[in-house]
Structure formats: structure tokens, C-alpha cells
Motif scaffolding. Structure first.
Motif, PDB file in Angstrom:
ATOM      1  N   ASN A 210       1.028  -1.457  -0.130  1.00  0.00           N
ATOM      2  CA  ASN A 210      -0.578   0.058   0.015  1.00  0.00           C
ATOM      3  C   ASN A 210       0.908   1.036   0.104  1.00  0.00           C
ATOM      4  O   ASN A 210       1.732   1.649   1.107  1.00  0.00           O
ATOM      5  N   CYS A 211       1.089   1.749  -0.764  1.00  0.00           N
ATOM      6  CA  CYS A 211       2.059   2.918  -1.714  1.00  0.00           C
ATOM      7  C   CYS A 211       2.215   4.073   0.189  1.00  0.00           C
ATOM      8  O   CYS A 211       2.494   4.669   0.674  1.00  0.00           O
ATOM      9  N   GLU A 212       0.630   4.088  -0.219  1.00  0.00           N
ATOM     10  CA  GLU A 212      -0.046   5.513   1.279  1.00  0.00           C
ATOM     11  C   GLU A 212       0.689   5.523   2.804  1.00  0.00           C
ATOM     12  O   GLU A 212       1.102   6.407   3.324  1.00  0.00           O
ATOM     13  N   GLY A 222      -1.162   3.080 -10.745  1.00  0.00           N
ATOM     14  CA  GLY A 222      -2.425   3.848 -10.229  1.00  0.00           C
ATOM     15  C   GLY A 222      -3.198   2.636 -10.308  1.00  0.00           C
ATOM     16  O   GLY A 222      -3.441   1.766 -11.060  1.00  0.00           O
ATOM     17  N   ASP A 223      -5.230   2.945  -9.829  1.00  0.00           N
ATOM     18  CA  ASP A 223      -5.886   1.928 -10.133  1.00  0.00           C
ATOM     19  C   ASP A 223      -6.202   1.173 -11.013  1.00  0.00           C
ATOM     20  O   ASP A 223      -6.394  -0.208 -11.606  1.00  0.00           O
ATOM     21  N   ASP A 224      -5.456   1.907 -12.096  1.00  0.00           N
ATOM     22  CA  ASP A 224      -6.165   1.645 -13.812  1.00  0.00           C
ATOM     23  C   ASP A 224      -5.272   0.888 -14.392  1.00  0.00           C
ATOM     24  O   ASP A 224      -5.079   0.545 -15.388  1.00  0.00           O
ATOM     25  N   THR A 236      13.498   8.942   1.971  1.00  0.00           N
ATOM     26  CA  THR A 236      13.357   8.010   1.193  1.00  0.00           C
ATOM     27  C   THR A 236      12.812   7.090   0.863  1.00  0.00           C
ATOM     28  O   THR A 236      11.061   8.388   1.340  1.00  0.00           O
ATOM     29  N   ALA A 237      12.458   7.123   0.195  1.00  0.00           N
ATOM     30  CA  ALA A 237      11.258   6.889  -1.347  1.00  0.00           C
ATOM     31  C   ALA A 237      10.785   5.564  -1.956  1.00  0.00           C
ATOM     32  O   ALA A 237      11.799   5.008  -1.702  1.00  0.00           O
ATOM     33  N   LEU A 238      10.026   5.421  -2.671  1.00  0.00           N
ATOM     34  CA  LEU A 238       9.315   4.262  -2.837  1.00  0.00           C
ATOM     35  C   LEU A 238       8.953   4.199  -4.457  1.00  0.00           C
ATOM     36  O   LEU A 238       8.415   5.242  -4.635  1.00  0.00           O
ATOM     37  N   LEU A 239       9.221   3.176  -4.626  1.00  0.00           N
ATOM     38  CA  LEU A 239       8.833   3.758  -6.719  1.00  0.00           C
ATOM     39  C   LEU A 239       8.881   2.242  -7.124  1.00  0.00           C
ATOM     40  O   LEU A 239       9.352   1.082  -7.241  1.00  0.00           O
ATOM     41  N   GLN A 240       7.195   2.617  -6.936  1.00  0.00           N
ATOM     42  CA  GLN A 240       6.439   1.263  -7.293  1.00  0.00           C
ATOM     43  C   GLN A 240       6.967   0.940  -9.262  1.00  0.00           C
ATOM     44  O   GLN A 240       6.547   1.420  -9.671  1.00  0.00           O
ATOM     45  N   VAL A 241       6.606  -0.579  -9.888  1.00  0.00           N
ATOM     46  CA  VAL A 241       6.914  -0.545 -10.654  1.00  0.00           C
ATOM     47  C   VAL A 241       5.834  -2.221 -10.859  1.00  0.00           C
ATOM     48  O   VAL A 241       5.322  -3.149  -9.849  1.00  0.00           O
ATOM     49  N   PRO A 242       5.190  -2.007 -11.922  1.00  0.00           N
ATOM     50  CA  PRO A 242       4.306  -2.739 -12.427  1.00  0.00           C
ATOM     51  C   PRO A 242       4.618  -4.104 -12.391  1.00  0.00           C
ATOM     52  O   PRO A 242       5.624  -4.954 -12.222  1.00  0.00           O
ATOM     53  N   ALA A 243       3.537  -5.167 -12.216  1.00  0.00           N
ATOM     54  CA  ALA A 243       4.115  -6.752 -11.012  1.00  0.00           C
ATOM     55  C   ALA A 243       4.400  -7.838 -12.714  1.00  0.00           C
ATOM     56  O   ALA A 243       5.575  -8.641 -12.407  1.00  0.00           O
TER      57      ALA A 243
END
Ligand SMILES: CC(C)(COP(=O)(O)OP(=O)(O)OC[C@H]1O[C@@H](n2cnc3c(N)ncnc32)[C@H](O)[C@@H]1OP(=O)(O)O)[C@@H](O)C(=O)NCCC(=O)NCCS
Length: 294
Positions: A210-212, A222-224, A236-243
């Protein structure tokens, strides 16, 4: 074991480092039920070419690693190895000597099939022991930073360090894995004597996906499924990538392209400003820290 001159010996000596690495590699191969060997015979090298072509889903004639190149690499003492289950080749890795006491790993691939796991991991540990026996303590390679499986494998399981973000490093490749996308790569350095490498990093950088909930998430799914950017406040930061960007490239190439640009903009830019990648969470993505002011 070759004792190199000009680089610091490990505190416990090269011979012991190499012996321990060999033991670790043998245990990993046994756990995966494979036997790993160096290859130099033509028929075995043809098998490597067929296997890697199948993994990259290209014709052997379109694989960059041609038989004559494999032959030349093995003949000149570089690393060409195969992982066998019985007589069946289920994984292969190719690497060559680089400048300043390094080895550059060009390709590692393992079949993906039920019951076949960790073969790539066992190959990398074999490569590590091979390097240490030759007095080499650094292996480099590049990988596509959008492929979450590979990022987790390289940064978390193996404990390699991200060094540099390289935009469109190989130009456009039209194999199905790259599918005409620009070939951004992350250069990694595997410090073979580092404690993190000796005992690959645990995936304990707890995260809920959960990014938040993380302090600063500068790139999220994003949800889409589209990338969403937030400004980086140099914490410190998070960078998500698609599965699974490889499937996305087939199903929705323009979305995959948007991800390429978004990660380049976020991670590439942060690393160019000196940010350090400090971890990778299997469930979502990269953790970075800002550069330490001098
Ligand atoms: C990269 C590769 C060599 C790793 O081989 P392997 O050791 O046999 O490992 P596996 O493929 O079984 O899985 C690697 C890890 O990634 C995890 N993983 C799989 N899909 C994932 C995803 N979408 N997101 C995050 N992690 C994922 C697996 O769970 C496994 O971790 P675990 O053992 O902690 O559970 C292999 O996946 C491969 O051949 N890939 C295709 C070729 C390639 O891209 N090579 C690397 C570039 S040269």
C-alpha cells in the motif's frame, strides 16, 4: 586459486573465500537438483544457444550470442556454464572478463517450469565461486529495471548494488521480451565479498504493497495500472513498478511505454542526482535514499 596483485585480499584470504563460495554454490545446485558445469564442446554450446533463444523467444539465428561467439568466449577462458537436470539443460549463463579485475555477466536464463526453481540463483552462485577462484571480487551486469522479477532477483536475492541508470542502452530490440520498447537498463555491481552477497538480503523491508503507508512514494501503480508520479522531497522513497511488464508489453504496449518513461524520469533522474537504491521489495518496487550531502 589465483592470488591477484594490486587488489586487497579478503580478510580471510582468497583461498578460503573461494572455498566457501564453492561450498555455497554446490549446496544451491543440490537444492535445485541441478549439476552445473562449464561448457566448451560444440554440441553443449549449441544447446546453450537453443535454450537461451527459447527463453528470449527468438530464433537461435537472432540471438546476439552466436555459436562462434560462444565458442570464442569459452576457448579464451571466459565463463560459459550450463545447469543440467539429468541430461536436460535447464539454465545457462555467459560472462566475460572486464577491465579492472571484473567479470561482466552477459546473459543468465533458466527455464520457467513447474518444479524448476532457483536454477538462475544456483548459476549465479556458481559464477561467483568461479570468479573468486580467479581472484575476482566484482561481477557487473545490466537488467531491465521495469521487470520486477529480475529487479527482486538481482537486488534482493543476490544482494547486487545498483550503480547507474542507462537510458536506451542497447537501442530498440525487437525480441518478444523487449517488444520494440526502448532498452533502459540498470547497471549493477555484485561485490562478491560483501556480507550482503554472502547471505543474500532478506526481503524484510516490510511492506504492505500500500503505497500510501510508506513515507514517500514518488512513483506508484494507479488503480487503472498507469504510472502516477509525485514530487520527490529528497527523503527515503518508494518507486513501484508493475508486477509483469513483459505481459503488459504484449497486452497494452502504450501503457508499457508510459511505464518506461515514468521509471526513467523518476529512478533515472534520482540516480543521476546521486540517489542510492537501498533495496527492492518483491511486492512492489525500489527503495531509494537521497545522496548524502558532502
Ligand atoms: C532471472 C532468472 C534467471 C532467475 O532465475 P531463478 O533463480 O531460477 O529464479 P525464479 O525465476 O524461480 O524466481 C526469481 C525470484 O523472483 C520472484 N518473482 C517471480 N515473479 C516475480 C514478480 N512479478 N515480482 C517480484 N518477484 C517475482 C520469485 O518468487 C523468486 O523469488 P523467491 O525464490 O524468493 O520466491 C529467470 O527468472 C530467467 O531466466 N528469466 C528470464 C531471462 C532473464 O530475464 N534473465 C535475466 C537478464 S540477463
Amino acid at each position: 586459486v589465483i592470488e591477484p596483485c594490486g587488489i586487497a585480499a579478503p580478510p580471510f584470504g582468497w583461498a578460503q573465500a573461494a572455498a566457501e563460495a564453492t561450498q555455497t554454490a554446490t549446496a544451491a545446485a543440490e537444492r535445485s537438483h541441478v549439476s552445473i558445469r562449464e561448457l566448451d564442446q560444440l554440441t553443449a554450446l549449441e544447446g546453450v544457444s537453443r535454450l537461451l533463444s527459447a527463453i528470449w523467444k527468438v530464433e537461435p539465428s537472432s540471438l546476439g550470442l552466436t555459436i562462434d561467439l560462444l565458442r570464442g568466449l569459452s576457448m579464451t577462458g571466459n565463463y560459459v556454464a550450463g545447469a543440467y537436470r539429468g541430461d536436460e539443460l535447464v539454465g545457462a549463463a555467459v560472462a566475460f572478463f572486464g577491465a579492472r579485475h571484473t567479470i561482466h555477466s552477459n546473459l543468465t536464463g533458466a527455464v520457467s517450469a513447474a518444479g524448476v526453481r532457483n536454477v538462475g540463483f544456483a548459476l549465479k552462485l556458481h559464477q561467483r565461486a568461479w570468479a573468486l577462484r580467479r581472484g575476482i571480487a566484482t561481477i557487473t551486469w545490466t537488467f531491465d529495471p521495469l521487470i520486477r522479477r529480475n529487479a527482486y532477483f538481482n537486488l534482493t536475492k543476490l544482494g547486487a548494488n545498483a550503480v547507474e541508470y542507462l537510458p536506451n542502452f542497447y537501442g530498440e530490440l525487437d525480441d518478444p521480451i523487449n517488444a520494440g520498447d526502448e532498452t533502459d537498463r540498470l547497471l549493477v555491481r555484485w561485490d562478491l565479498l560483501e556480507p550482503a552477497t554472502m547471505k543474500a538480503r532478506p526481503d524484510s523491508l516490510a511492506g504492505s504493497g500500500n503505497c500510501e503507508r510508506t513515507p514517500s512514494c514518488i512513483l506508484r501503480v494507479g488503480d487503472d495500472g498507469a504510472p502516477r508520479r509525485c514530487p520527490w522531497t529528497r527523503t527515503t522513497a518508494l518507486l513501484q513498478v508493475p508486477a509483469d511488464v513483459e505481459s503488459m508489453r504484449v497486452a497494452d504496449p502504450s501503457l508499457a511505454r508510459a511505464w518506461r518513461l515514468a521509471l526513467r524520469d523518476a529512478l533515472g533522474q534520482a540516480m543521476a542526482e546521486g540517489a542510492k537504491v537501498t533495496g527492492f521489495r518483491r511486492i512492489d518496487g525500489y527503495l531509494i535514499e537521497p545522496a548524502v550531502p558532502k
